[in-house]
Design a protein around this motif. Structure first.
Motif, PDB file in Angstrom:
ATOM      1  N   ASP A  81      24.967  33.335  59.853  1.00  0.00           N
ATOM      2  CA  ASP A  81      24.418  31.549  60.600  1.00  0.00           C
ATOM      3  C   ASP A  81      24.926  30.887  59.106  1.00  0.00           C
ATOM      4  O   ASP A  81      25.047  30.774  57.940  1.00  0.00           O
ATOM      5  CB  ASP A  81      22.875  31.494  59.903  1.00  0.00           C
ATOM      6  CG  ASP A  81      22.564  30.182  60.434  1.00  0.00           C
ATOM      7  OD1 ASP A  81      23.448  29.070  61.031  1.00  0.00           O
ATOM      8  OD2 ASP A  81      21.116  29.522  60.755  1.00  0.00           O
ATOM      9  N   SER A  82      26.031  30.127  59.826  1.00  0.00           N
ATOM     10  CA  SER A  82      27.295  28.995  58.911  1.00  0.00           C
ATOM     11  C   SER A  82      26.078  27.871  58.298  1.00  0.00           C
ATOM     12  O   SER A  82      27.118  27.741  56.874  1.00  0.00           O
ATOM     13  CB  SER A  82      28.095  28.254  59.224  1.00  0.00           C
ATOM     14  OG  SER A  82      28.083  28.033  61.171  1.00  0.00           O
ATOM     15  N   GLN A  83      25.139  27.347  58.495  1.00  0.00           N
ATOM     16  CA  GLN A  83      24.364  26.599  58.261  1.00  0.00           C
ATOM     17  C   GLN A  83      23.383  27.397  56.766  1.00  0.00           C
ATOM     18  O   GLN A  83      22.288  26.356  56.546  1.00  0.00           O
ATOM     19  CB  GLN A  83      24.111  25.841  59.147  1.00  0.00           C
ATOM     20  CG  GLN A  83      24.820  24.834  60.064  1.00  0.00           C
ATOM     21  CD  GLN A  83      24.491  24.493  60.841  1.00  0.00           C
ATOM     22  OE1 GLN A  83      22.737  24.084  60.705  1.00  0.00           O
ATOM     23  NE2 GLN A  83      24.904  23.473  61.696  1.00  0.00           N
ATOM     24  N   PHE A  84      23.493  28.372  56.558  1.00  0.00           N
ATOM     25  CA  PHE A  84      22.410  28.980  56.209  1.00  0.00           C
ATOM     26  C   PHE A  84      22.047  28.316  55.109  1.00  0.00           C
ATOM     27  O   PHE A  84      20.739  28.175  54.299  1.00  0.00           O
ATOM     28  CB  PHE A  84      22.304  30.280  56.260  1.00  0.00           C
ATOM     29  CG  PHE A  84      21.518  31.201  55.395  1.00  0.00           C
ATOM     30  CD1 PHE A  84      20.242  31.517  56.800  1.00  0.00           C
ATOM     31  CD2 PHE A  84      21.786  31.785  53.969  1.00  0.00           C
ATOM     32  CE1 PHE A  84      18.984  32.525  55.839  1.00  0.00           C
ATOM     33  CE2 PHE A  84      20.629  32.360  53.260  1.00  0.00           C
ATOM     34  CZ  PHE A  84      18.721  32.298  54.180  1.00  0.00           C
ATOM     35  N   ALA A  85      22.960  28.652  54.594  1.00  0.00           N
ATOM     36  CA  ALA A  85      23.304  27.873  52.297  1.00  0.00           C
ATOM     37  C   ALA A  85      22.592  26.563  52.845  1.00  0.00           C
ATOM     38  O   ALA A  85      21.475  25.896  51.627  1.00  0.00           O
ATOM     39  CB  ALA A  85      24.912  27.713  51.760  1.00  0.00           C
ATOM     40  N   GLU A  86      23.312  25.791  53.564  1.00  0.00           N
ATOM     41  CA  GLU A  86      22.778  24.528  53.328  1.00  0.00           C
ATOM     42  C   GLU A  86      20.607  24.366  54.134  1.00  0.00           C
ATOM     43  O   GLU A  86      20.715  23.381  53.021  1.00  0.00           O
ATOM     44  CB  GLU A  86      23.150  23.366  54.549  1.00  0.00           C
ATOM     45  CG  GLU A  86      23.054  21.741  54.943  1.00  0.00           C
ATOM     46  CD  GLU A  86      23.659  21.524  53.175  1.00  0.00           C
ATOM     47  OE1 GLU A  86      23.063  20.227  52.321  1.00  0.00           O
ATOM     48  OE2 GLU A  86      24.867  21.954  52.246  1.00  0.00           O
ATOM     49  N   LEU A  87      20.534  24.759  54.363  1.00  0.00           N
ATOM     50  CA  LEU A  87      19.238  25.260  55.422  1.00  0.00           C
ATOM     51  C   LEU A  87      18.378  25.107  53.950  1.00  0.00           C
ATOM     52  O   LEU A  87      17.415  25.024  53.595  1.00  0.00           O
ATOM     53  CB  LEU A  87      18.668  25.549  56.411  1.00  0.00           C
ATOM     54  CG  LEU A  87      19.564  24.633  58.153  1.00  0.00           C
ATOM     55  CD1 LEU A  87      19.498  26.788  58.629  1.00  0.00           C
ATOM     56  CD2 LEU A  87      19.007  23.818  58.110  1.00  0.00           C
ATOM     57  N   TRP A  88      19.177  26.179  53.510  1.00  0.00           N
ATOM     58  CA  TRP A  88      18.452  26.995  52.066  1.00  0.00           C
ATOM     59  C   TRP A  88      18.219  26.074  51.065  1.00  0.00           C
ATOM     60  O   TRP A  88      16.665  25.411  50.540  1.00  0.00           O
ATOM     61  CB  TRP A  88      18.472  27.710  51.761  1.00  0.00           C
ATOM     62  CG  TRP A  88      18.102  28.381  50.799  1.00  0.00           C
ATOM     63  CD1 TRP A  88      17.355  29.969  50.793  1.00  0.00           C
ATOM     64  CD2 TRP A  88      18.256  28.526  48.977  1.00  0.00           C
ATOM     65  NE1 TRP A  88      16.991  30.050  49.022  1.00  0.00           N
ATOM     66  CE2 TRP A  88      17.545  29.475  48.024  1.00  0.00           C
ATOM     67  CE3 TRP A  88      19.482  28.240  48.207  1.00  0.00           C
ATOM     68  CZ2 TRP A  88      17.427  29.235  47.093  1.00  0.00           C
ATOM     69  CZ3 TRP A  88      19.657  28.582  46.554  1.00  0.00           C
ATOM     70  CH2 TRP A  88      17.809  29.126  46.726  1.00  0.00           C
ATOM     71  N   LYS A  89      18.982  25.172  51.178  1.00  0.00           N
ATOM     72  CA  LYS A  89      19.399  24.275  49.662  1.00  0.00           C
ATOM     73  C   LYS A  89      18.499  22.828  50.102  1.00  0.00           C
ATOM     74  O   LYS A  89      17.224  22.491  49.383  1.00  0.00           O
ATOM     75  CB  LYS A  89      20.299  23.336  49.375  1.00  0.00           C
ATOM     76  CG  LYS A  89      21.640  24.675  49.244  1.00  0.00           C
ATOM     77  CD  LYS A  89      22.936  23.255  48.911  1.00  0.00           C
ATOM     78  CE  LYS A  89      24.179  23.944  48.322  1.00  0.00           C
ATOM     79  NZ  LYS A  89      25.348  23.592  48.518  1.00  0.00           N
ATOM     80  N   LEU A  90      17.958  22.830  51.637  1.00  0.00           N
ATOM     81  CA  LEU A  90      16.652  21.749  51.532  1.00  0.00           C
ATOM     82  C   LEU A  90      15.224  22.268  51.948  1.00  0.00           C
ATOM     83  O   LEU A  90      14.391  21.557  51.367  1.00  0.00           O
ATOM     84  CB  LEU A  90      17.426  20.811  53.498  1.00  0.00           C
ATOM     85  CG  LEU A  90      18.773  20.462  53.359  1.00  0.00           C
ATOM     86  CD1 LEU A  90      18.375  20.251  55.282  1.00  0.00           C
ATOM     87  CD2 LEU A  90      18.203  18.610  53.061  1.00  0.00           C
ATOM     88  N   SER A  91      15.790  23.778  52.249  1.00  0.00           N
ATOM     89  CA  SER A  91      13.761  24.007  51.690  1.00  0.00           C
ATOM     90  C   SER A  91      13.912  24.141  50.545  1.00  0.00           C
ATOM     91  O   SER A  91      11.992  24.527  50.120  1.00  0.00           O
ATOM     92  CB  SER A  91      14.256  25.421  52.483  1.00  0.00           C
ATOM     93  OG  SER A  91      15.031  26.233  51.905  1.00  0.00           O
ATOM     94  N   ILE A  92      14.414  23.955  49.498  1.00  0.00           N
ATOM     95  CA  ILE A  92      13.513  24.370  48.440  1.00  0.00           C
ATOM     96  C   ILE A  92      13.961  22.377  47.580  1.00  0.00           C
ATOM     97  O   ILE A  92      13.587  22.664  46.079  1.00  0.00           O
ATOM     98  CB  ILE A  92      14.940  25.458  47.578  1.00  0.00           C
ATOM     99  CG1 ILE A  92      16.079  24.437  47.010  1.00  0.00           C
ATOM    100  CG2 ILE A  92      15.344  26.744  47.765  1.00  0.00           C
ATOM    101  CD1 ILE A  92      16.848  25.626  46.605  1.00  0.00           C
ATOM    102  N   GLY A  93      14.035  22.080  47.975  1.00  0.00           N
ATOM    103  CA  GLY A  93      14.554  20.569  47.949  1.00  0.00           C
ATOM    104  C   GLY A  93      15.237  20.359  46.486  1.00  0.00           C
ATOM    105  O   GLY A  93      15.366  19.367  46.549  1.00  0.00           O
TER     106      GLY A  93
END
Length: 78
Positions: free
Chosen positions: A66-78
């Protein structure tokens, strides 16, 4: 815990008993999307300063790129 959350691990008094409270989140499984593999772990722990704390760990198994995985992970941890 120690590998992924080094700071949190260092603040927990591991000589004290901890208690898993997974049943608190079992109802969430009914709302999960079909095909997704989600795990929620909730534990009551004691901190080194003697305070009680709740720890929530969310694990999501990803089986494809998922090319957006890293960005989504950053958003989820605040």
């Amino acid at each position: 815990m120690e590998f992924f959350f080094t700071q949190a691990y260092a603040e927990i008094d591991w000589t004290q008993p901890y208690e898993f409270l997974d049943t608190e989140f079992q109802h969430l499984e009914t709302y999960a999307e079909i095909g997704r593999r989600l795990v929620y772990k909730v534990a009551k722990v004691w901190l080194l300063d003697g305070e009680k704390a709740w720890v929530l760990v969310h694990v999501e198994v990803q089986g494809q790129y998922d090319s957006q995985f890293a960005e989504l992970w950053k958003l989820s941890i605040g």
